[in-house]
Scaffold this motif. Structure first.
Motif, PDB file in Angstrom:
ATOM      1  N   THR A 164       0.834  -1.199   0.000  1.00 50.17           N
ATOM      2  CA  THR A 164       0.000   0.000   0.000  1.00 50.17           C
ATOM      3  C   THR A 164       0.868   1.247   0.000  1.00 50.17           C
ATOM      4  OG1 THR A 164      -1.630  -1.189   1.365  1.00 50.17           O
ATOM      5  CG2 THR A 164      -1.902   1.186   1.156  1.00 50.17           C
ATOM      6  N   LEU A 165       0.443   2.256  -0.726  1.00 49.48           N
ATOM      7  CA  LEU A 165       1.068   3.568  -0.663  1.00 49.48           C
ATOM      8  C   LEU A 165       0.389   4.387   0.435  1.00 49.48           C
ATOM      9  CD1 LEU A 165       1.330   4.458  -4.474  1.00 49.48           C
ATOM     10  CD2 LEU A 165       3.120   3.516  -2.994  1.00 49.48           C
ATOM     11  N   LYS A 166       1.141   5.321   1.015  1.00 47.82           N
ATOM     12  CA  LYS A 166       0.624   6.182   2.075  1.00 47.82           C
ATOM     13  C   LYS A 166       0.630   7.628   1.594  1.00 47.82           C
ATOM     14  CE  LYS A 166       0.542   2.733   5.104  1.00 47.82           C
ATOM     15  NZ  LYS A 166      -0.711   2.212   5.694  1.00 47.82           N
ATOM     16  N   ALA A 167      -0.427   8.346   1.892  1.00 48.41           N
ATOM     17  CA  ALA A 167      -0.550   9.729   1.439  1.00 48.41           C
ATOM     18  C   ALA A 167       0.543  10.606   2.029  1.00 48.41           C
ATOM     19  CB  ALA A 167      -1.922  10.274   1.816  1.00 48.41           C
ATOM     20  N   ALA A 168       0.933  11.632   1.269  1.00 52.30           N
ATOM     21  CA  ALA A 168       1.955  12.579   1.711  1.00 52.30           C
ATOM     22  C   ALA A 168       1.897  13.805   0.810  1.00 52.30           C
ATOM     23  CB  ALA A 168       3.333  11.940   1.648  1.00 52.30           C
ATOM     24  N   PRO A 169       2.424  14.936   1.268  1.00 52.39           N
ATOM     25  CA  PRO A 169       2.555  16.087   0.370  1.00 52.39           C
ATOM     26  C   PRO A 169       3.709  15.839  -0.587  1.00 52.39           C
ATOM     27  CG  PRO A 169       3.440  16.610   2.544  1.00 52.39           C
ATOM     28  CD  PRO A 169       2.797  15.263   2.666  1.00 52.39           C
ATOM     29  N   VAL A 170       3.465  16.029  -1.876  1.00 52.52           N
ATOM     30  CA  VAL A 170       4.498  15.800  -2.891  1.00 52.52           C
ATOM     31  C   VAL A 170       4.545  16.993  -3.835  1.00 52.52           C
ATOM     32  CG1 VAL A 170       4.402  13.276  -2.788  1.00 52.52           C
ATOM     33  CG2 VAL A 170       2.844  14.513  -4.305  1.00 52.52           C
ATOM     34  N   MET A 171       5.623  17.054  -4.626  1.00 46.97           N
ATOM     35  CA  MET A 171       5.839  18.190  -5.504  1.00 46.97           C
ATOM     36  C   MET A 171       6.031  17.714  -6.935  1.00 46.97           C
ATOM     37  SD  MET A 171       6.034  21.528  -5.054  1.00 46.97           S
ATOM     38  CE  MET A 171       6.624  21.713  -3.377  1.00 46.97           C
ATOM     39  N   ALA A 172       5.281  18.289  -7.853  1.00 47.23           N
ATOM     40  CA  ALA A 172       5.420  17.952  -9.267  1.00 47.23           C
ATOM     41  C   ALA A 172       6.673  18.629  -9.830  1.00 47.23           C
ATOM     42  CB  ALA A 172       4.192  18.407 -10.042  1.00 47.23           C
ATOM     43  N   THR A 173       7.483  17.868 -10.542  1.00 43.95           N
ATOM     44  CA  THR A 173       8.716  18.410 -11.126  1.00 43.95           C
ATOM     45  C   THR A 173       8.594  18.661 -12.618  1.00 43.95           C
ATOM     46  OG1 THR A 173       9.543  16.146 -11.410  1.00 43.95           O
ATOM     47  CG2 THR A 173      10.173  17.305  -9.387  1.00 43.95           C
TER      48      THR A 173
END
Length: 233
Positions: A164-173
């Motif tokens: 399973t993946l866990k939610a997090a804040p991420v940034m588009a590059t």
């Protein structure tokens, strides 16, 4: 299209085209083909979420390199009279599949990030070779923030599927990285926030609206896009 307008072009389907000038061209009716990267991205999104989505006005013959890998991974892809239907049982885990990017009609480099997102939860290890562009793995650290296990060696990425993946804040590059993060966020537990989505808008029109119609819990705030997993696919 040019030939339908009266152009003289010889050598179609060969390595050399010979164009003989004519005095004038005529008008014609011509249907613009669908964008194969947008088409492939929505197909991967449906598979990632474990949904059942029909892509109308799609041309699956333009993305056979992708659909063959998706079928090998366990996704059900069926051509329809108006496009293509993509289905996956969310209770059945995908299988890891290797891919290598190539020029058309091979596996598109612009679908590599999306397919990598799909492989993050597949059973086994997927090896992804990037043969077209250098430094095309900028999305890897951001997928890792969601719990993906990926190691990069020069032009090759090894993706070890997690449960399973866990939610997090991420940034588009970049453009393709941004949509891969949206795809991963569809299956991640919790609420994923994706920043710098101006990259996304360069290649996808009303993405959140289209995914929302399929049951995705996705909304745009002042800048980032919020993605939550949904029980309704």
């Amino acid at each position: 299209c040019l030939m339908a307008m009266g152009a003289r072009i010889d050598g179609v389907d060969t390595d050399v085209l010979t164009i003989t000038g004519v005095t004038s061209l005529t008008g014609t009716d011509w249907s613009v083909i669908p964008d194969r990267i947008e088409m492939g991205s929505y197909a991967v999104a449906a598979a990632m979420a474990g949904g059942d989505v029909t892509l109308s006005k799609a041309r699956p013959d333009l993305i056979t390199a992708l659909t063959h890998r998706m079928i090998e991974a366990g996704v059900d892809i069926t051509p329809t009279a108006d496009g293509v239907r993509v289905r996956r049982d969310p209770a059945v885990r995908l299988r890891a599949v290797d891919v290598a990017t190539e020029v058309y009609p091979g596996f598109a480099t612009d679908l590599q990030a999306q397919f990598m997102a799909l492989m993050t939860t597949a059973a086994g290890v997927s090896i992804i070779h990037e043969n077209i562009f250098e430094n095309r793995f900028m999305h890897v650290p951001e997928l890792a923030r969601l719990g993906a296990e990926i190691s990069v060696h020069a032009g090759e990425a090894h993706v070890t599927g997690v449960e399973t993946l866990k939610a997090a804040p991420v940034m588009a590059t970049d453009l393709r990285a941004s949509v891969s993060l949206v795809i991963a966020g569809l299956a991640a537990e919790g609420e994923t926030t994706i920043g710098r989505v101006y990259h996304l808008d360069r290649g996808f029109e009303r993405l959140e609206e289209k995914l929302g119609r399929c049951g995705a819990l996705i909304r745009r705030i002042s800048g980032p896009v919020i993605v939550e997993p949904s029980d309704e696919h």
